[in-house]
Design an enzyme around this catalytic site. Structure first.
Site, PDB file in Angstrom:
ATOM      1  N   ASN A  48      40.886 -41.498  12.131  1.00 45.33           N
ATOM      2  CA  ASN A  48      40.629 -40.156  12.675  1.00 45.33           C
ATOM      3  C   ASN A  48      41.358 -39.950  14.010  1.00 45.33           C
ATOM      4  OD1 ASN A  48      39.168 -41.613  14.526  1.00 45.33           O
ATOM      5  ND2 ASN A  48      37.241 -40.516  14.232  1.00 45.33           N
ATOM      6  N   VAL A  73      35.767 -41.965   8.819  1.00 47.43           N
ATOM      7  CA  VAL A  73      35.053 -42.798   7.844  1.00 47.43           C
ATOM      8  C   VAL A  73      33.553 -42.474   7.754  1.00 47.43           C
ATOM      9  CG1 VAL A  73      36.677 -44.732   7.872  1.00 47.43           C
ATOM     10  CG2 VAL A  73      34.738 -44.702   9.484  1.00 47.43           C
ATOM     11  N   LEU A  77      35.134 -41.427   1.033  1.00 47.09           N
ATOM     12  CA  LEU A  77      36.506 -41.227   0.556  1.00 47.09           C
ATOM     13  C   LEU A  77      36.667 -41.912  -0.790  1.00 47.09           C
ATOM     14  CD1 LEU A  77      39.186 -43.200   2.619  1.00 47.09           C
ATOM     15  CD2 LEU A  77      36.815 -43.856   2.460  1.00 47.09           C
ATOM     16  N   ASN A 110      30.090 -46.004   3.680  1.00 48.94           N
ATOM     17  CA  ASN A 110      31.066 -45.327   2.815  1.00 48.94           C
ATOM     18  C   ASN A 110      32.112 -46.300   2.284  1.00 48.94           C
ATOM     19  OD1 ASN A 110      30.004 -42.727   2.907  1.00 48.94           O
ATOM     20  ND2 ASN A 110      30.884 -42.370   4.936  1.00 48.94           N
ATOM     21  N   ALA A 125      35.316 -55.852  10.648  1.00 46.66           N
ATOM     22  CA  ALA A 125      35.680 -56.307  11.988  1.00 46.66           C
ATOM     23  C   ALA A 125      34.424 -56.251  12.848  1.00 46.66           C
ATOM     24  CB  ALA A 125      36.777 -55.425  12.570  1.00 46.66           C
ATOM     25  N   TYR A 156      27.050 -49.880  20.528  1.00 50.36           N
ATOM     26  CA  TYR A 156      28.075 -50.696  19.852  1.00 50.36           C
ATOM     27  C   TYR A 156      27.438 -51.926  19.215  1.00 50.36           C
ATOM     28  CZ  TYR A 156      32.618 -53.226  19.519  1.00 50.36           C
ATOM     29  OH  TYR A 156      33.737 -53.907  19.100  1.00 50.36           O
TER      30      TYR A 156
HETATM   31  P1  NAD Z   1      41.018 -49.451  18.763  1.00 55.76           P
HETATM   32  O1  NAD Z   1      40.114 -48.512  19.459  1.00 55.76           O
HETATM   33  O2  NAD Z   1      42.410 -49.591  19.270  1.00 55.76           O
HETATM   34  O3  NAD Z   1      41.135 -49.076  17.210  1.00 55.76           O
HETATM   35  C1  NAD Z   1      40.089 -48.485  16.484  1.00 55.76           C
HETATM   36  C2  NAD Z   1      40.721 -47.534  15.474  1.00 55.76           C
HETATM   37  O4  NAD Z   1      39.680 -46.939  14.685  1.00 55.76           O
HETATM   38  C3  NAD Z   1      41.463 -46.368  16.150  1.00 55.76           C
HETATM   39  O5  NAD Z   1      42.677 -46.140  15.474  1.00 55.76           O
HETATM   40  C4  NAD Z   1      40.515 -45.192  15.987  1.00 55.76           C
HETATM   41  O6  NAD Z   1      41.180 -43.940  15.986  1.00 55.76           O
HETATM   42  C5  NAD Z   1      39.885 -45.524  14.640  1.00 55.76           C
HETATM   43  N1  NAD Z   1      38.562 -44.900  14.450  1.00 55.76           N
HETATM   44  C6  NAD Z   1      37.515 -44.874  15.326  1.00 55.76           C
HETATM   45  N2  NAD Z   1      36.485 -44.194  14.792  1.00 55.76           N
HETATM   46  C7  NAD Z   1      36.888 -43.805  13.548  1.00 55.76           C
HETATM   47  C8  NAD Z   1      36.281 -43.055  12.503  1.00 55.76           C
HETATM   48  N3  NAD Z   1      35.024 -42.576  12.630  1.00 55.76           N
HETATM   49  N4  NAD Z   1      36.990 -42.822  11.373  1.00 55.76           N
HETATM   50  C9  NAD Z   1      38.266 -43.280  11.245  1.00 55.76           C
HETATM   51  N5  NAD Z   1      38.899 -43.983  12.191  1.00 55.76           N
HETATM   52  C10 NAD Z   1      38.221 -44.243  13.332  1.00 55.76           C
HETATM   53  O7  NAD Z   1      40.288 -50.865  18.726  1.00 55.76           O
HETATM   54  P2  NAD Z   1      40.827 -52.289  18.262  1.00 55.76           P
HETATM   55  O8  NAD Z   1      40.895 -53.162  19.445  1.00 55.76           O
HETATM   56  O9  NAD Z   1      42.031 -52.124  17.408  1.00 55.76           O
HETATM   57  O10 NAD Z   1      39.598 -52.788  17.381  1.00 55.76           O
HETATM   58  C11 NAD Z   1      39.611 -52.661  15.958  1.00 55.76           C
HETATM   59  C12 NAD Z   1      38.289 -53.145  15.390  1.00 55.76           C
HETATM   60  O11 NAD Z   1      38.070 -54.500  15.770  1.00 55.76           O
HETATM   61  C13 NAD Z   1      37.080 -52.348  15.856  1.00 55.76           C
HETATM   62  O12 NAD Z   1      36.179 -52.243  14.776  1.00 55.76           O
HETATM   63  C14 NAD Z   1      36.473 -53.225  16.931  1.00 55.76           C
HETATM   64  O13 NAD Z   1      35.072 -53.044  17.056  1.00 55.76           O
HETATM   65  C15 NAD Z   1      36.802 -54.617  16.404  1.00 55.76           C
HETATM   66  N6  NAD Z   1      36.870 -55.592  17.501  1.00 55.76           N
HETATM   67  C16 NAD Z   1      37.950 -55.609  18.325  1.00 55.76           C
HETATM   68  C17 NAD Z   1      37.985 -56.515  19.374  1.00 55.76           C
HETATM   69  C18 NAD Z   1      39.173 -56.606  20.299  1.00 55.76           C
HETATM   70  O14 NAD Z   1      39.144 -57.437  21.211  1.00 55.76           O
HETATM   71  N7  NAD Z   1      40.218 -55.832  20.125  1.00 55.76           N
HETATM   72  C19 NAD Z   1      36.906 -57.385  19.590  1.00 55.76           C
HETATM   73  C20 NAD Z   1      35.806 -57.300  18.729  1.00 55.76           C
HETATM   74  C21 NAD Z   1      35.801 -56.415  17.669  1.00 55.76           C
END
Ligand code: NAD
Ligand code: UDP
Length: 333
Positions: A48, A73, A77, A110, A125, A156
């Site tokens: 999104n 999401v 879908l 979903n 994740a 969160y």
């Molecule tokens: P990020 O914020 O860069 O990426 C998240 C992505 O999800 C973005 O592209 C955002 O636009 C999309 N998104 C958010 N809400 C949405 C929705 N309702 N529908 C569709 N798309 C949606 O974060 P990241 O660092 O790339 O993290 C990715 C995943 O990994 C997340 O689930 C996060 O919780 C998990 N995670 C990341 C880390 C880290 O250190 N990067 C650590 C623990 C968990």
């Protein structure tokens, strides 16, 4: 390590799978889409664009096996897919405190229903935040957590806990092939300059010569995993047999205080920035380091990029970004 070995068919040729990456335009998602495409898969990125950026995936348009769906999401879908990575959720405290619970809960629901309809394997994740601020160190997967259900991080932490519960519920009730990765602090090229997490904040401030702001006294610890290592861990988990579901910790067990991180960034950038202190946010975990014994045993995975090397690459990325003018970058993103 040859990542393409992770996509074998029984004949030894490379498998071409239809893979949905929800959150594929985000920091981790874009790296994952790129790797999956290079391995010959067909990839749909559903996003999104709340924290994701078009520029993260623009270079992937050359693959005719890549599709982008603007989709939230929290809405159902319908697609034909073999594998689903659920990365859709903002990861930085700055962004997830705006809204993340609905995404974690309804997004997971979903995508699990989509996996059930398709007989697809699905990976969540997840995060060490589900352990809260624990008194067990380092984190082992069977620790059930010490989460404050009404603090600022609860949206969160509790959303991700509920998502894990839904994954195991779908496995038990509908036989869905699930995988849970608990991802520890990951950094690297591709992070947004305004992401708000500690590595990007420190590097940007150092490059601009601004004060580096440590929250608290900087004695809290984190273990920082370079993005390439983490993505490999995710792909290995997805490729593991159905009997291994996780949850499994994926992260780099080398532990640093936040003050040490600041000092390393100052040294590597040659910056004149001063290190200053600001109040520690509520419920900020004091200590975080993964026990990765399970990942080493079951996935034959361990991170390979030391912090200094990863920081050098990330500093180069932000340096180049500023050379091409960050404002223009964000406007076109
Ligand atoms: P990020 O914020 O860069 O990426 C998240 C992505 O999800 C973005 O592209 C955002 O636009 C999309 N998104 C958010 N809400 C949405 C929705 N309702 N529908 C569709 N798309 C949606 O974060 P990241 O660092 O790339 O993290 C990715 C995943 O990994 C997340 O689930 C996060 O919780 C998990 N995670 C990341 C880390 C880290 O250190 N990067 C650590 C623990 C968990
Ligand atoms: N932090 C900091 N300065 C910043 C950003 C973060 O001192 O500019 C601290 C933060 O308080 C936490 C650690 O760095 O103790 C990691 O923060 P981040 O937001 O990257 O991730 P998380 O708290 O989710 O691990």
């Amino acid at each position: 390590m040859n990542m393409f070995n992770l996509f074998p068919t029984h004949s030894g040729a490379i498998a071409r799978r239809r893979i949905l990456v929800a959150g594929g335009a985000g920091f981790l998602g874009a790296h994952l889409c790129e790797l999956l495409l290079h391995a010959g898969n067909s990839v749909i990125c559903a996003d999104n664009f709340s924290t994701g950026l078009k520029c993260n995936i623009r270079h992937l348009r050359d693959f005719d096996t890549f599709r982008v769906l603007r989709h939230d999401v929290v809405n159902p879908l319908d697609l034909e897919v073999d594998e689903i990575y659920n990365l859709a959720c903002p990861a930085s405290p700055r962004h997830y405190q705006a809204d993340s619970t609905n995404t974690s809960v309804f997004g997971s629901l979903n995508l699990l229903e989509l996996a059930a309809r398709n007989g697809a394997r699905i990976l969540q994740a997840s995060t060490p935040e589900i352990y809260g601020d624990p008194n067990v160190h380092p984190r082992v997967e069977n620790y059930s957590g010490n989460v404050n259900s009404f603090g600022p991080r609860a949206c969160y932490d509790e959303g991700k806990r509920r998502a894990e519960m839904l994954f195991f519920d779908f496995q038990k009730k509908h036989g869905v092939d699930v995988k849970i990765a608990r991802i520890f602090n990951t950094y690297g090229p591709g992070m947004r300059p305004d992401d708000g997490r500690v590595v990007s904040n420190f590097i940007i401030r150092a490059l601009r010569g601004n004060d580096i702001t440590i929250y608290g006294d900087g004695s809290q610890t984190r273990s920082f995993c370079f993005v390439d290592d983490l993505i490999e861990g995710l792909v290995r988990l997805m490729a593991a047999g159905p009997s291994f579901t996780g949850p499994v910790n994926l992260g780099n067990p080398d532990e640093f205080t936040v003050r040490e991180l600041a000092e390393h960034v100052v040294n590597l950038t040659g910056s004149r920035s001063k290190i200053v202190c600001q109040p520690l946010p509520v419920d900020d975990p004091r200590q975080r380091r993964p026990d990765i014994s399970l990942a080493m045993r079951e996935l034959h995975w361990r991170p390979e990029v030391p912090l200094m090397k990863g920081l050098e690459q990330t500093i180069r990325y932000f340096d180049d970004l500023f050379a091409s003018e960050t404002t223009a970058f964000l406007e076109s993103a």
